[in-house]
Write an enzyme that holds these catalytic residues in place. Structure first.
Site, PDB file in Angstrom:
ATOM      1  N   HIS A  37      -4.790  -1.742  -5.612  1.00  0.00           N
ATOM      2  CA  HIS A  37      -4.033  -0.608  -6.144  1.00  0.00           C
ATOM      3  C   HIS A  37      -5.016   0.492  -6.529  1.00  0.00           C
ATOM      4  CE1 HIS A  37      -0.425  -3.414  -7.244  1.00  0.00           C
ATOM      5  NE2 HIS A  37      -0.749  -3.440  -5.975  1.00  0.00           N
ATOM      6  N   ASP A  82       0.809  -1.217   0.000  1.00  0.00           N
ATOM      7  CA  ASP A  82       0.000   0.000   0.000  1.00  0.00           C
ATOM      8  C   ASP A  82       0.843   1.268   0.000  1.00  0.00           C
ATOM      9  OD1 ASP A  82      -2.238  -1.695   0.190  1.00  0.00           O
ATOM     10  OD2 ASP A  82      -2.051  -1.751   2.373  1.00  0.00           O
TER      11      ASP A  82
HETATM   12  P1  GDP Z   1      -0.750   0.349  -3.557  1.00  0.00           P
HETATM   13  O1  GDP Z   1      -1.342  -0.931  -3.085  1.00  0.00           O
HETATM   14  O2  GDP Z   1       0.732   0.420  -3.326  1.00  0.00           O
HETATM   15  O3  GDP Z   1      -1.103   0.691  -4.980  1.00  0.00           O
HETATM   16  O4  GDP Z   1      -1.382   1.485  -2.654  1.00  0.00           O
HETATM   17  P2  GDP Z   1      -2.939   1.612  -2.191  1.00  0.00           P
HETATM   18  O5  GDP Z   1      -3.732   2.065  -3.338  1.00  0.00           O
HETATM   19  O6  GDP Z   1      -3.388   0.388  -1.476  1.00  0.00           O
HETATM   20  O7  GDP Z   1      -2.815   2.706  -1.063  1.00  0.00           O
HETATM   21  C1  GDP Z   1      -2.309   3.981  -1.321  1.00  0.00           C
HETATM   22  C2  GDP Z   1      -3.399   5.013  -1.002  1.00  0.00           C
HETATM   23  O8  GDP Z   1      -2.814   6.288  -0.934  1.00  0.00           O
HETATM   24  C3  GDP Z   1      -4.472   5.103  -2.083  1.00  0.00           C
HETATM   25  O9  GDP Z   1      -5.695   5.427  -1.480  1.00  0.00           O
HETATM   26  C4  GDP Z   1      -3.979   6.255  -2.960  1.00  0.00           C
HETATM   27  O10 GDP Z   1      -5.034   6.918  -3.651  1.00  0.00           O
HETATM   28  C5  GDP Z   1      -3.381   7.145  -1.916  1.00  0.00           C
HETATM   29  N1  GDP Z   1      -2.258   7.981  -2.344  1.00  0.00           N
HETATM   30  C6  GDP Z   1      -1.274   7.696  -3.234  1.00  0.00           C
HETATM   31  N2  GDP Z   1      -0.358   8.679  -3.240  1.00  0.00           N
HETATM   32  C7  GDP Z   1      -0.770   9.600  -2.344  1.00  0.00           C
HETATM   33  C8  GDP Z   1      -0.226  10.821  -1.855  1.00  0.00           C
HETATM   34  O11 GDP Z   1       0.832  11.268  -2.241  1.00  0.00           O
HETATM   35  N3  GDP Z   1      -0.933  11.479  -0.891  1.00  0.00           N
HETATM   36  C9  GDP Z   1      -2.110  11.021  -0.400  1.00  0.00           C
HETATM   37  N4  GDP Z   1      -2.717  11.739   0.546  1.00  0.00           N
HETATM   38  N5  GDP Z   1      -2.644   9.859  -0.825  1.00  0.00           N
HETATM   39  C10 GDP Z   1      -1.975   9.157  -1.769  1.00  0.00           C
HETATM   40  P1  IMO Z   2      -0.837  -4.185  -2.216  1.00  0.00           P
HETATM   41  O1  IMO Z   2      -0.474  -4.694  -3.579  1.00  0.00           O
HETATM   42  C1  IMO Z   2      -0.829  -4.713   2.135  1.00  0.00           C
HETATM   43  C2  IMO Z   2      -0.688  -8.832   3.641  1.00  0.00           C
HETATM   44  C3  IMO Z   2      -1.975  -9.260   4.354  1.00  0.00           C
HETATM   45  C4  IMO Z   2      -1.406 -10.268   5.318  1.00  0.00           C
HETATM   46  C5  IMO Z   2      -0.318 -10.952   4.513  1.00  0.00           C
HETATM   47  C6  IMO Z   2      -0.732 -12.260   3.871  1.00  0.00           C
HETATM   48  O2  IMO Z   2      -2.161  -3.503  -2.174  1.00  0.00           O
HETATM   49  O3  IMO Z   2       0.268  -3.392  -1.626  1.00  0.00           O
HETATM   50  P2  IMO Z   2      -2.388 -12.936   1.904  1.00  0.00           P
HETATM   51  O4  IMO Z   2      -3.866 -12.685   1.747  1.00  0.00           O
HETATM   52  O5  IMO Z   2      -1.564 -12.392   0.794  1.00  0.00           O
HETATM   53  O6  IMO Z   2      -2.077 -14.360   2.212  1.00  0.00           O
HETATM   54  O7  IMO Z   2      -2.000 -12.109   3.234  1.00  0.00           O
HETATM   55  O8  IMO Z   2       0.053 -10.034   3.499  1.00  0.00           O
HETATM   56  N1  IMO Z   2      -0.895  -8.292   2.279  1.00  0.00           N
HETATM   57  C7  IMO Z   2      -0.896  -6.989   1.984  1.00  0.00           C
HETATM   58  N2  IMO Z   2      -0.791  -5.900   2.766  1.00  0.00           N
HETATM   59  N3  IMO Z   2      -0.928  -4.558   0.803  1.00  0.00           N
HETATM   60  C8  IMO Z   2      -1.014  -5.633   0.000  1.00  0.00           C
HETATM   61  O9  IMO Z   2      -1.035  -5.538  -1.351  1.00  0.00           O
HETATM   62  C9  IMO Z   2      -1.020  -6.923   0.583  1.00  0.00           C
HETATM   63  N4  IMO Z   2      -1.098  -8.169   0.088  1.00  0.00           N
HETATM   64  C10 IMO Z   2      -1.008  -8.997   1.136  1.00  0.00           C
HETATM   65  O10 IMO Z   2      -2.578  -8.182   5.011  1.00  0.00           O
HETATM   66  O11 IMO Z   2      -0.802  -9.617   6.396  1.00  0.00           O
HETATM   67 MG    MG Z   3      -2.822  -1.621  -1.755  1.00  0.00          MG
END
Ligand code: GDP
Ligand code: IMO
Ligand code: MG
Length: 462
Positions: free
Chosen positions: A64, A36
């Protein structure tokens, strides 16, 4: 309204690759923390200049988020390049495909006006399928593992997303109980396969359900096949030899962006085992997970959140169980995209990052969610680990050691917001620049992008 090529991109799309200082050729985007980090945003922005985006690992455990104008897209399986028209989007052999979830995403994106057809989405014939019994097994396994026994009242579970990831990769390793995408092409052979596999799964699930006291309904292989047939119809036009496709693109000098799901600290081999996922989500997985060898990829873009978060089980040395941790969670909306669970928040952990930047071979860094730290009086960065008063110079292999860590912090002055209009790093407040410089100096990798908001145009480059 579908997003367009020109929707609100901060940097001139023709020069973003240059402004990030990327070398010619392919690039991998990889998370360097516990997920994330904002990978989706960076993949989406760079997709404007790459010809193809290829997911190499994980499955619907990923979430994502891409924000385009006032539209928000939460992608679990679809590569984050899908928002740019005409890009080749690949789900590589290392991805585990939940057919129901993939069809849901394809349908949902089509309803939002995007063109997803057999010239824009390619699903590896060698990828493995996540079936409903994998999700049941995932949940039962967690319940079984955390039950009290003679020695412990309770233990911390892995805290999986419940998306069937572990059981599916386990079947991949077991081989005889695995189902792959290619199996969807021949329903008759698949029927025979399911009649062999499903009774074994029923026996496993019955035993686990008996152990945990959960109810158990045996699965009927023919009913499973009937459920799969309409999903297969949607997916079959997209099934391809994706390694061959990517090699062809490489020969034509097309640029491929490899999109990592999950993150390096969750890598099955190099992460904080056993509190990890079941795939190689470091940049190393890009090669086994797509069939494109390492020497073809000269750029590894490490995605780092400006602080640390973790969701699910496992130790996190810099976790803050105080009002600063709560503030970061609320300002950063730190709730899981996939499960909605609150993420644990804390100060940036440079010891862990030094380890992951080296395992994943990061050549450049993007620091995300910098805006979330604005207006904090001071910022701490973990620069050392102590266990039982002794300074540790290596990232521990064992989570018992990681849970004993006492972080050593460097403290820097905070910076005032808002910063979301800054278009270059030089426009950020001096203290924010000093914070980024500290990260870059400590890790020995340049910070080339600072993200200051979720939207494409809330990005400071160069
Ligand atoms: P990923 O799994 O690595 O793609 O990340 P996620 O989407 O799960 O979580 C990142 C969150 O942060 C999302 O809700 C994005 O829209 C948000 N986000 C990304 N870049 C920024 C930033 O620079 N500032 C803020 N406030 N939010 C961001
Ligand atoms: P993105 O791509 C954050 C974590 C789960 C759990 C562990 C194992 O959005 O960054 P699983 O269901 O894969 O067997 O869970 O890994 N986990 C993540 N945490 N972002 C993710 O993906 C994750 N994918 C798995 O929370 O602790
Ligand atoms: Mg994510």
């Amino acid at each position: 309204m579908p997003p367009t090529e020109s929707t609100g991109i901060a940097a001139d799309p023709a020069t973003l690759i240059d402004r990030l200082g990327l070398k010619p050729g392919h690039a991998t985007i990889v998370g360097l923390q516990w997920g994330d980090e904002g990978k989706g945003k960076v993949v989406d922005m760079l997709a404007a200049e790459f010809d193809a985006v290829a997911r190499y690992n994980g499955g619907a455990n990923a979430g994502h988020t891409v924000v385009v104008g006032d539209q928000k897209y939460a992608l679990h399986l679809m590569p984050s390049g899908v928002l740019y028209p005409g890009r080749v989007n690949v789900l590589g052999n290392g991805v585990v495909i939940d057919p129901e979830q993939l069809v849901k995403e394809i349908t949902g994106l089509r309803e939002r006006g995007l063109t997803i057809d057999s010239s824009t989405l390619f699903v590896s014939n060698r990828a493995h399928l996540v079936l409903p019994y994998h999700k049941t097994q995932d949940k039962l396994q967690e319940t079984a593992y955390t039950m009290p026994n003679a020695l412990d009242q309770s233990v911390e579970g892995i805290g999986t997303t419940g998306r069937g990831i572990g059981p599916c990769y386990a079947d991949k390793a077991l081989r005889s109980t695995a189902v792959r995408v290619v199996d969807l092409l021949d329903m008759d052979t698949l029927r025979h396969k399911l009649h062999r596999i499903v009774p074994i799964k029923n026996a496993t699930l019955k035993a686990l359900a008996g152990f945990t006291g959960e109810p158990f309904e045996p699965i009927d292989p023919d009913a499973l096949l009937d459920w799969l047939k309409p999903l297969a119809e949607v997916l079959i036009p997209h099934v391809a030899d994706t390694a061959g496709l990517l090699h062809g693109l490489t020969k034509e000098n097309k640029r491929i962006l490899f999109e990592g799901a999950n993150a390096t600290l969750l890598d099955i081999d190099h992460g904080t085992y056993p509190y990890v996922t079941s795939s190689n989500c470091s940049s190393l997985g890009a090669h086994t997970g797509t069939g494109v060898p390492g020497h073809r990829v000269g750029n590894v873009i490490g995605i780092v959140k400006a602080y640390q978060t973790r969701v699910g089980g496992g130790p996190m040395p810099t976790q803050l169980d105080d009002e600063i941790g709560d503030r970061i969670r609320e300002v950063g909306h730190e709730y899981g995209t996939t499960t909605g669970r609150p993420r644990r928040c804390g100060w940036i952990d440079l010891v862990a990052l030094k380890y992951t930047a080296s395992v994943s071979g990061a050549t450049t860094l993007c620091v995300m969610l910098v805006d979330v730290l604005a207006d904090l009086p001071e910022l701490k960065l973990c620069t050392g680990y102590k266990i039982d008063g002794q300074v540790v110079d290596r990232f521990p292999a064992c989570s018992e050691d990681l849970s004993k860590i006492e972080p050593v912090y460097e403290t820097l002055p905070g910076f005032a917001g808002p910063v979301d209009q800054c278009k270059t790093i030089a426009e950020l407040p001096e203290n924010a620049q000093a914070y980024l410089k500290f990260i870059s100096d400590y890790l020995g990798v340049p910070v080339v992008l600072a993200s200051v908001g979720p939207k494409r145009d809330q990005t400071a480059v160069g």
